[in-house]
Design an enzyme around this catalytic site. Structure first.
Site, PDB file in Angstrom:
ATOM      1  CD  GLU A 476      -2.741   1.042   2.571  1.00  0.00           C
ATOM      2  OE1 GLU A 476      -3.855   1.594   2.571  1.00  0.00           O
ATOM      3  OE2 GLU A 476      -2.293   0.438   3.576  1.00  0.00           O
ATOM      4  CB  ILE A 477       2.241   3.332  -2.619  1.00  0.00           C
ATOM      5  CG1 ILE A 477       3.212   2.172  -2.867  1.00  0.00           C
ATOM      6  CG2 ILE A 477       2.951   4.671  -2.805  1.00  0.00           C
ATOM      7  CD1 ILE A 477       3.702   2.076  -4.290  1.00  0.00           C
TER       8      ILE A 477
END
Length: 723
Positions: A476-477
């Site tokens: 998850e960026i």
């Protein structure tokens, strides 16, 4: 306006008595089978039948490093909407491969690169197979991962070539094998350098033609034919004991995959039919099963998931002309479980890694952990021992910031404490260059707050890995409102290079994944506090499709970690997120879960199979628990999860339903056969979902009131995927 040139699929040339059939689908990066491909194969077969002086046929690919990756998934998706066309297509494919077997000259498959699904079925219909020693050469039948089974004879031919036990394992798991392993199993006849692949294949065809006897391919009971006659399971397959073998396969599959996926069980039935009644009966059963499965909701959802993942893997959530900063060296702060795990994955992908911890003891633990992970890869023969040494050599350790000046990306994986993270950012920037991207592995703290300590906040973002890093596929960026597109592009490029499925989300407390799993665990905590038994809650959600129940999940994550995240989320969403006291009471008793062998479950054997009844002494109602309807548990938990997903979409934390569905499946264990939480809600119907949530909210609390976006879409009779 000129007409579009027709797509090429196959070409045929004859040289010195050998016909070379080249598969090269124009306009595609890889070769896939399709109805047009079948039509072209039929034309080529007619030409081969009428060509005089042939001694053999070699089938190969015109695409370097790729043979055939399987059937065209786009056509498969279309066929799921036209079930009446499936069976004729399967029969046509069976007949086409049967014609290859019956040619008057031997046919040899020259395999370089991926040979999967229908590609392997094509190769197995040939009289021999020569594979290249290219690392890209992988063979397997992955159809069960799409909710179907091999449909071009794979269920019948593979067990003949490799034996029953190996054939069952490969078909039921979708497992792929490299060229050397394939030769050991009897799947290929020889392994050679790619440069001489066609030459060796042609020589093989000539020798087979000269020797004769190659056409004697068995059509009787498959139980009479084995490539490994000494194998006990194959000997047993000749007798009525084979029923025990197949029953054991069903039991093992049920334990590993549950009963929500019909394809593996259908595959077992079809293979058993071939053993009992012969090749043709097996093909008939295969066609019947494939036609039934492809129109099933499970297959439709898994095929949709395949396309969603492709879209996510290609998405560029920033201006089209944005270029990433080049990254050769990565710095990792914190040599604990997460930091060391990130270091190992980065080194595996060829990055030079500088790992830092506050003292020698912590650093030593982290380096030892990375070495253990690498040694496991060597032991499982994923890499060679020399490659393992090279990989570990890419990781160096320090208790200072020496070496961080050369790092292009730094990933901070220190404890989940805002003041500590801000302090680390300040210290770090004294030792790095201005174009270094700094990523925090935080799971709940807003990136904007962490970036406030930076002199270059545009270079700060979040890279939230999941534990264990080497196994969990999601990354998850997180970008805050000031993060530069170039920094996001850099994190995305590195994440994908590490082999992760990446979603890019916007900033906020808990971002996306922590908020959603937090809501799920929160609701389970309420159900526990109201008097339900731990095993009933966990069993209900496992039956619904989750790999583990929410109480067991808390034990796995750690009660202390879960409560710390919960505190952040409850403070951020206090107006609608009321928390039970049950989890706090359990934590106050010193129960951290698996890590200290004291949680909701007993961990004397290390596995935590049995609930620790003493937990109930800490809860309202004590050990006098009450039964709770399984469907109520399931609805409350998945709808609480759905509601938080809806809020994330409504608040633009996540920008596309696709990102949410990929996130919950690849990061949070949401059952893939349901296609994603938003897609599942669409299938249930949002009017029905909204109505049920209102009822649950009236009964159990306002936290279950549907988000505005659910209510609005329900009123308009829209879906999340309406667009």
């Amino acid at each position: 306006m000129s007409e579009e040139a027709p797509k090429e699929y196959l070409s045929l040339r004859v040289d010195d008595g050998i016909a070379y059939v080249c598969i090269d689908v124009s306009g595609q990066r890889v070769n896939t089978l399709s109805t047009p491909m079948t039509e072209r194969f039929e034309e080529v077969l007619d030409e081969l039948r009428d060509t005089a002086g042939l001694e053999g046929v070699v089938i190969h690919s015109g695409k370097e490093g790729n043979f055939v990756v399987g059937f065209d998934i786009n056509e498969l998706q279309e066929l799921s909407q036209r079930p009446e066309d499936v069976r004729p297509m399967i029969d046509r494919g069976h007949q086409m491969l049967g014609r290859f077997e019956e040619l008057s000259v031997p046919v040899v498959a020259a395999v370089d690169g991926n040979c999967l699904g229908g590609g392997l079925e094509l190769a197995m219909a040939c009289h021999a197979r020569i594979a290249s020693n290219n690392d890209k050469t992988q063979m397997g039948l992955p159809e069960v991962k799409l909710g179907v089974i091999p449909g071009l004879g794979g269920t019948q031919r593979l067990p003949r070539l490799v034996g029953l036990q190996t054939g069952l394992n490969m078909i039921l798991t979708g497992k792929q094998v490299g060229a050397k392993k394939a030769k050991k199993l009897g799947l290929v006849d020889d392994v050679v350098h790619p440069g001489i692949l066609l030459q060796v294949a042609a020589e093989k065809a000539r020798k087979m033609y000269a020797k004769g006897g190659w056409q004697k391919r068995p059509k009787a009971s498959i139980g009479e034919v084995f490539s490994n006659p000494g194998e006990m399971v194959n000997l047993a397959a000749k007798t009525p004991a084979r029923k025990l073998i197949f029953n054991q396969a069903r039991e093992t599959t049920r334990k590993q995959a549950g009963d929500k996926y019909p394809a593996p069980f259908a595959a077992i039935d079809v293979i058993e039919t071939g053993y009992k009644d012969g090749f043709d009966a097996g093909l008939q059963a295969e066609g019947d099963a494939f036609a039934k499965l492809v129109k099933d909701d499970v297959a439709k959802n898994l095929i949709n998931l395949f396309f969603m993942k492709q879209e996510v893997d290609k998405a560029k959530p920033f201006p089209w002309n944005t270029k990433a900063y080049p990254v050769d060296k990565i710095g990792v702060l914190g040599a604990g479980l997460m930091g060391a795990g990130i270091a190992q994955v980065a080194a595996y992908k060829g990055y030079e890694v500088r790992l830092k911890d506050v003292d020698d003891e912590g650093l030593s633990w982290g380096l030892n952990y990375t070495k253990e992970l690498i040694d496991k890869l060597v032991k499982r023969k994923k890499i060679s021992a020399p490659m393992g040494d090279i990989m570990f050599g890419r990781i160096s350790g320090t208790t200072e910031y020496t070496g961080f000046g050369q790092a292009d990306l730094i990933i901070e994986a220190v404890f989940e404490d805002l003041d500590l993270k801000k302090s680390v950012i300040k210290d770090l920037e004294e030792h790095t260059h201005d174009e270094a991207v700094i990523a925090s592995n935080t799971s709940t703290i807003p990136i904007k707050e962490i970036a406030s300590a930076s002199k270059n906040p545009e270079m700060v973002l979040g890279m939230h890995f999941f534990s264990p890093v080497h196994k969990m596929p999601l990354l998850e960026i997180i970008r805050h409102e000031g993060t530069s597109s170039k920094a996001v592009a850099t994190a995305l490029e590195v994440g994908r290079d590490m082999g992760k499925t990446c979603i890019v989300v916007n900033d906020g407390s808990g971002f996306f994944t922590s908020r959603v799993i937090g809501a799920y665990i929160n609701e389970a905590g309420w159900i526990l506090q109201e008097g339900a038994r731990i095993e009933d809650i966990d069993r209900a959600m496992k039956d619904w499709g989750f790999p583990v129940g929410p109480m067991k999940l808390v034990d796995e994550v750690g009660m202390d970690v879960a409560l710390k995240a919960a505190k952040t989320l409850q403070e951020a969403f206090e107006e609608r997120w009321d928390a039970p006291t049950a989890l706090k009471a359990v934590a106050a008793d010193g129960r951290k879960g698996k890590k200290n062998k004291k949680g909701f479950y007993k961990y004397k054997d290390g596995k935590g199979k049995e609930v620790d009844e003493t937990v109930y002494d800490l809860l309202p109602g004590g050990r006098d628990r009450k039964p709770v309807d399984k469907e109520v548990i399931q609805e409350r938990c998945w709808l609480a999860m759905l509601n938080e997903c809806a809020y994330c979409l409504q608040e633009e934390i996540a920008e596309h339903p696709r990102d949410i569905d990929i996130g919950v499946i690849f990061g949070l264990g949401f059952p893939p056969f349901r296609g994603g939480i938003l897609r599942h809600a669409d299938s249930v119907g949002l009017p029905r979902v909204a109505e049920r949530m209102h009822r649950l909210a009236d009964q159990f609390g306002d936290r279950l009131k549907p988000a505005d976006i659910i209510v609005e879409k329900a009123e308009k009779n829209e879906n999340f995927y309406s667009e």
